[in-house]
Write a protein that holds these residues in place. Structure first.
Motif, PDB file in Angstrom:
ATOM      1  N   GLY A 109      -5.145  12.944  -8.973  1.00 46.88           N
ATOM      2  CA  GLY A 109      -6.274  12.907  -8.074  1.00 46.88           C
ATOM      3  C   GLY A 109      -6.452  11.514  -7.443  1.00 46.88           C
ATOM      4  O   GLY A 109      -7.459  11.600  -6.753  1.00 46.88           O
ATOM      5  N   ALA A 110      -5.380  10.656  -7.537  1.00 45.26           N
ATOM      6  CA  ALA A 110      -5.569   9.335  -6.734  1.00 45.26           C
ATOM      7  C   ALA A 110      -5.578   9.747  -5.365  1.00 45.26           C
ATOM      8  O   ALA A 110      -4.644  10.460  -4.701  1.00 45.26           O
ATOM      9  N   ARG A 111      -6.161   9.085  -4.597  1.00 43.89           N
ATOM     10  CA  ARG A 111      -6.060   9.423  -2.955  1.00 43.89           C
ATOM     11  C   ARG A 111      -5.279   7.822  -2.315  1.00 43.89           C
ATOM     12  O   ARG A 111      -4.850   7.970  -1.264  1.00 43.89           O
ATOM     13  N   ASP A 112      -5.766   6.750  -2.777  1.00 40.04           N
ATOM     14  CA  ASP A 112      -5.356   5.439  -2.007  1.00 40.04           C
ATOM     15  C   ASP A 112      -4.944   4.600  -3.187  1.00 40.04           C
ATOM     16  O   ASP A 112      -5.770   4.544  -4.098  1.00 40.04           O
ATOM     17  N   GLY A 113      -3.704   3.811  -2.975  1.00 42.42           N
ATOM     18  CA  GLY A 113      -3.359   2.891  -3.955  1.00 42.42           C
ATOM     19  C   GLY A 113      -2.460   1.820  -3.651  1.00 42.42           C
ATOM     20  O   GLY A 113      -1.695   1.884  -2.588  1.00 42.42           O
ATOM     21  N   PHE A 171       0.921  -1.218  -0.017  1.00 41.38           N
ATOM     22  CA  PHE A 171       0.080  -0.186  -0.053  1.00 41.38           C
ATOM     23  C   PHE A 171       0.991   1.153   0.055  1.00 41.38           C
ATOM     24  O   PHE A 171       1.491   1.355   1.148  1.00 41.38           O
ATOM     25  N   TRP A 172       0.830   2.089  -1.235  1.00 39.87           N
ATOM     26  CA  TRP A 172       2.214   2.923  -1.372  1.00 39.87           C
ATOM     27  C   TRP A 172       1.310   4.267  -1.131  1.00 39.87           C
ATOM     28  O   TRP A 172       1.916   5.292  -0.947  1.00 39.87           O
ATOM     29  N   LEU A 173       0.052   4.461  -1.363  1.00 44.38           N
ATOM     30  CA  LEU A 173      -0.654   5.797  -1.472  1.00 44.38           C
ATOM     31  C   LEU A 173      -1.876   5.770  -0.461  1.00 44.38           C
ATOM     32  O   LEU A 173      -2.732   5.054  -0.553  1.00 44.38           O
ATOM     33  N   GLN A 174      -1.733   6.729   0.478  1.00 48.23           N
ATOM     34  CA  GLN A 174      -2.877   6.800   1.480  1.00 48.23           C
ATOM     35  C   GLN A 174      -3.117   8.160   1.700  1.00 48.23           C
ATOM     36  O   GLN A 174      -2.488   8.921   2.006  1.00 48.23           O
ATOM     37  N   ASP A 175      -4.534   8.342   1.567  1.00 53.30           N
ATOM     38  CA  ASP A 175      -4.935  10.047   1.651  1.00 53.30           C
ATOM     39  C   ASP A 175      -4.205  10.835   0.818  1.00 53.30           C
ATOM     40  O   ASP A 175      -3.949  12.070   1.242  1.00 53.30           O
ATOM     41  N   GLY A 176      -3.687  10.594  -0.326  1.00 56.66           N
ATOM     42  CA  GLY A 176      -3.012  11.232  -1.227  1.00 56.66           C
ATOM     43  C   GLY A 176      -1.632  11.609  -1.041  1.00 56.66           C
ATOM     44  O   GLY A 176      -0.978  12.176  -1.493  1.00 56.66           O
ATOM     45  N   LYS A 177      -1.080  11.031   0.090  1.00 61.07           N
ATOM     46  CA  LYS A 177       0.457  10.982   0.291  1.00 61.07           C
ATOM     47  C   LYS A 177       0.992   9.550   0.099  1.00 61.07           C
ATOM     48  O   LYS A 177       0.641   8.523   0.238  1.00 61.07           O
ATOM     49  N   VAL A 178       2.251   9.746  -0.576  1.00 55.79           N
ATOM     50  CA  VAL A 178       3.178   8.744  -0.985  1.00 55.79           C
ATOM     51  C   VAL A 178       3.748   8.055   0.237  1.00 55.79           C
ATOM     52  O   VAL A 178       4.508   8.994   1.072  1.00 55.79           O
ATOM     53  N   TRP A 179       3.815   6.850   0.405  1.00 54.39           N
ATOM     54  CA  TRP A 179       4.610   6.221   1.475  1.00 54.39           C
ATOM     55  C   TRP A 179       6.231   6.263   1.146  1.00 54.39           C
ATOM     56  O   TRP A 179       6.560   5.837  -0.175  1.00 54.39           O
ATOM     57  N   PHE A 180       6.939   6.704   2.067  1.00 52.00           N
ATOM     58  CA  PHE A 180       8.575   6.531   1.934  1.00 52.00           C
ATOM     59  C   PHE A 180       9.179   5.807   2.833  1.00 52.00           C
ATOM     60  O   PHE A 180       9.688   6.217   3.589  1.00 52.00           O
ATOM     61  N   GLY A 181       8.752   4.555   2.624  1.00 48.62           N
ATOM     62  CA  GLY A 181       9.214   3.667   3.860  1.00 48.62           C
ATOM     63  C   GLY A 181      10.664   2.940   3.835  1.00 48.62           C
ATOM     64  O   GLY A 181      11.350   2.851   4.679  1.00 48.62           O
ATOM     65  N   ASN A 182      11.286   2.597   2.555  1.00 49.19           N
ATOM     66  CA  ASN A 182      12.520   2.065   2.628  1.00 49.19           C
ATOM     67  C   ASN A 182      13.229   2.010   1.164  1.00 49.19           C
ATOM     68  O   ASN A 182      12.731   2.840   0.468  1.00 49.19           O
ATOM     69  N   ARG A 183      14.110   1.660   0.994  1.00 52.39           N
ATOM     70  CA  ARG A 183      15.016   1.924  -0.096  1.00 52.39           C
ATOM     71  C   ARG A 183      14.386   1.506  -1.393  1.00 52.39           C
ATOM     72  O   ARG A 183      14.561   1.956  -2.627  1.00 52.39           O
ATOM     73  N   ARG A 184      13.244   0.538  -1.367  1.00 52.52           N
ATOM     74  CA  ARG A 184      12.564  -0.127  -2.672  1.00 52.52           C
ATOM     75  C   ARG A 184      11.766   1.003  -2.966  1.00 52.52           C
ATOM     76  O   ARG A 184      11.457   1.058  -4.093  1.00 52.52           O
ATOM     77  N   CYS A 185      11.503   2.040  -2.359  1.00 50.87           N
ATOM     78  CA  CYS A 185      10.750   3.188  -2.924  1.00 50.87           C
ATOM     79  C   CYS A 185      11.433   3.882  -4.118  1.00 50.87           C
ATOM     80  O   CYS A 185      10.369   4.537  -4.853  1.00 50.87           O
TER      81      CYS A 185
END
Length: 139
Positions: free
Chosen positions: A92-96, A39-53
């Protein structure tokens, strides 16, 4: 239980939550759906969790603005998950979530498409699973 799930009910209302698993009641209401890896996109914000990003590769993703029932399907040939989801958020995507990637990434547009050219957008390898949309004709 160990997957993120985008599912649709009888009214084609999409459901996607930022955690894995689902209840028996949700599963009973799901008419169809697809599981995802991350799950990389939540509430319009991109996840920056680890080097795979930041590792460029072929990516396939599904995202949406669920309250407006907008669905985004995306495939990219040489980009990072962050770039994929930032682009989707800008549209315009919010979750993905990510679907399969690498050589399994592909997209094809049907012959009845308008505004975009039909045919294979990207991909060459047949895969066992697919996610397809059949839209009502435009007036």
């Amino acid at each position: 239980d160990d997957t993120y799930l985008l599912w649709f009910d009888d009214q084609l209302t999409p459901h996607l939550r930022p955690f894995k698993g689902f209840s028996d009641a949700e599963l009973a209401m799901a008419k169809w759906g697809i599981g995802g890896q991350d799950f990389w996109l939540q509430d319009g914000k991109v996840w920056f969790g680890n080097r795979r990003c930041y590792i460029p590769d072929a990516q396939t993703a599904v995202a949406g603005d669920l309250p407006r029932k907008l669905l985004f399907l995306a495939v990219g040939t040489h980009l990072s998950p962050n770039m994929m989801f930032q682009t989707l958020a800008d549209l315009g995507a919010r979750d993905g979530m990510l679907l399969d990637g690498g050589s399994s990434s592909s997209m094809a547009i049907g012959t009845g498409a308008r505004v975009v050219s039909p045919g294979t957008v990207y991909g060459w390898r047949p895969v066992a699973t697919q996610f397809g949309i059949r839209a009502e004709p435009l007036r």
